[in-house]
Design a protein around this motif. Structure first.
Motif, mmCIF file in Angstrom:
data_model
loop_
_atom_site.group_PDB
_atom_site.id
_atom_site.type_symbol
_atom_site.label_atom_id
_atom_site.label_comp_id
_atom_site.label_asym_id
_atom_site.label_seq_id
_atom_site.Cartn_x
_atom_site.Cartn_y
_atom_site.Cartn_z
ATOM 1 N N UNK A 88 -34.066 24.427 0.986
ATOM 2 C CA UNK A 88 -34.296 22.979 0.985
ATOM 3 C C UNK A 88 -35.171 22.568 -0.192
ATOM 4 N N UNK A 89 -36.207 23.341 -0.466
ATOM 5 C CA UNK A 89 -37.064 23.047 -1.618
ATOM 6 C C UNK A 89 -36.271 23.175 -2.918
ATOM 7 N N UNK A 90 -35.442 24.206 -3.008
ATOM 8 C CA UNK A 90 -34.620 24.381 -4.204
ATOM 9 C C UNK A 90 -33.644 23.222 -4.388
ATOM 10 N N UNK A 91 -33.131 22.700 -3.283
ATOM 11 C CA UNK A 91 -32.207 21.563 -3.367
ATOM 12 C C UNK A 91 -32.906 20.341 -3.946
ATOM 13 N N UNK A 92 -34.149 20.105 -3.552
ATOM 14 C CA UNK A 92 -34.910 18.984 -4.106
ATOM 15 C C UNK A 92 -35.160 19.208 -5.594
ATOM 16 N N UNK A 93 -35.541 20.432 -5.957
ATOM 17 C CA UNK A 93 -35.788 20.754 -7.359
ATOM 18 C C UNK A 93 -34.518 20.628 -8.195
ATOM 19 N N UNK A 94 -33.418 21.072 -7.630
ATOM 20 C CA UNK A 94 -32.141 20.962 -8.332
ATOM 21 C C UNK A 94 -31.726 19.501 -8.461
ATOM 22 N N UNK A 95 -31.932 18.724 -7.410
ATOM 23 C CA UNK A 95 -31.611 17.297 -7.452
ATOM 24 C C UNK A 95 -32.411 16.543 -8.499
ATOM 25 N N UNK A 96 -33.617 17.019 -8.774
ATOM 26 C CA UNK A 96 -34.468 16.401 -9.788
ATOM 27 C C UNK A 96 -34.174 16.948 -11.180
ATOM 28 N N UNK A 97 -33.281 17.923 -11.247
ATOM 29 C CA UNK A 97 -32.929 18.513 -12.531
ATOM 30 C C UNK A 97 -33.917 19.555 -13.018
ATOM 31 N N UNK A 98 -34.823 19.982 -12.154
ATOM 32 C CA UNK A 98 -35.840 20.960 -12.542
ATOM 33 C C UNK A 98 -35.368 22.400 -12.410
ATOM 34 N N UNK A 99 -34.316 22.608 -11.636
ATOM 35 C CA UNK A 99 -33.757 23.943 -11.436
ATOM 36 C C UNK A 99 -32.258 23.877 -11.682
ATOM 37 N N UNK A 100 -31.786 24.879 -12.402
ATOM 38 C CA UNK A 100 -30.362 25.030 -12.648
ATOM 39 C C UNK A 100 -29.894 26.268 -11.903
ATOM 40 N N UNK A 101 -28.742 26.174 -11.263
ATOM 41 C CA UNK A 101 -28.203 27.288 -10.497
ATOM 42 C C UNK A 101 -26.933 27.778 -11.182
ATOM 43 N N UNK A 102 -26.891 29.093 -11.397
ATOM 44 C CA UNK A 102 -25.738 29.710 -12.037
ATOM 45 C C UNK A 102 -25.145 30.724 -11.064
ATOM 46 N N UNK A 103 -23.915 30.471 -10.589
ATOM 47 C CA UNK A 103 -23.267 31.448 -9.712
ATOM 48 C C UNK A 103 -22.970 32.738 -10.486
ATOM 49 N N UNK A 104 -23.237 33.853 -9.840
ATOM 50 C CA UNK A 104 -22.961 35.148 -10.441
ATOM 51 C C UNK A 104 -22.421 36.051 -9.334
ATOM 52 N N UNK A 105 -21.118 36.095 -9.232
ATOM 53 C CA UNK A 105 -20.502 36.825 -8.131
ATOM 54 C C UNK A 105 -20.834 36.143 -6.821
ATOM 55 N N UNK A 106 -21.344 36.921 -5.883
ATOM 56 C CA UNK A 106 -21.718 36.356 -4.576
ATOM 57 C C UNK A 106 -23.119 35.772 -4.584
ATOM 58 N N UNK A 107 -23.858 35.973 -5.652
ATOM 59 C CA UNK A 107 -25.227 35.483 -5.737
ATOM 60 C C UNK A 107 -25.304 34.224 -6.590
#
Length: 107
Positions: A48-67
């Motif tokens: 949930x915290x990561x979702x807020x950070x991602x929504x604010x553009x502070x965190x980028x998520x890169x899919x890598x296989x199952x992770x």
């Protein structure tokens, strides 16, 4: 732009989210499981915290296989610095930083 900055300020207002950002600054590309380690928080809470950070553009998520790897995006923080600090407080902050360093370095 103001709405974007509002989301960034909201995300940065929480100490847990700031700690997550600190961890990502120290080592980018961490998985959710790794970010949970040592926090005493559930995966759902950290997610949930990561979702807020991602929504604010502070965190980028890169899919890598199952992770999914999480990375700090410092651009929004730089925008705050450019908008609020540079134009209003640069001279005073530099003077205070120099004074602090001089006092800390004094034997």
């Amino acid at each position: 732009m103001p709405d974007d900055l509002d989301a960034v300020f909201k995300a940065l207002a929480d100490a847990t989210r700031r700690r997550i950002l600190d961890r990502l600054r120290e080592e980018g590309g961490q998985t959710l499981v790794r970010l949970c380690a040592g926090t005493g928080m559930s995966r759902q809470a950290v997610a949930k915290h990561l979702a807020v950070l991602q929504g604010a553009g502070l965190v980028t998520v890169v899919p890598q296989g199952r992770e999914h790897r999480h990375y700090l995006n410092p651009v929004p923080i730089n925008e705050i610095q450019e908008r609020w600090i540079v134009h209003y407080e640069r001279d005073r902050l530099e003077a205070l930083a120099l004074l602090k360093k001089a006092l800390e370095d004094k034997p």
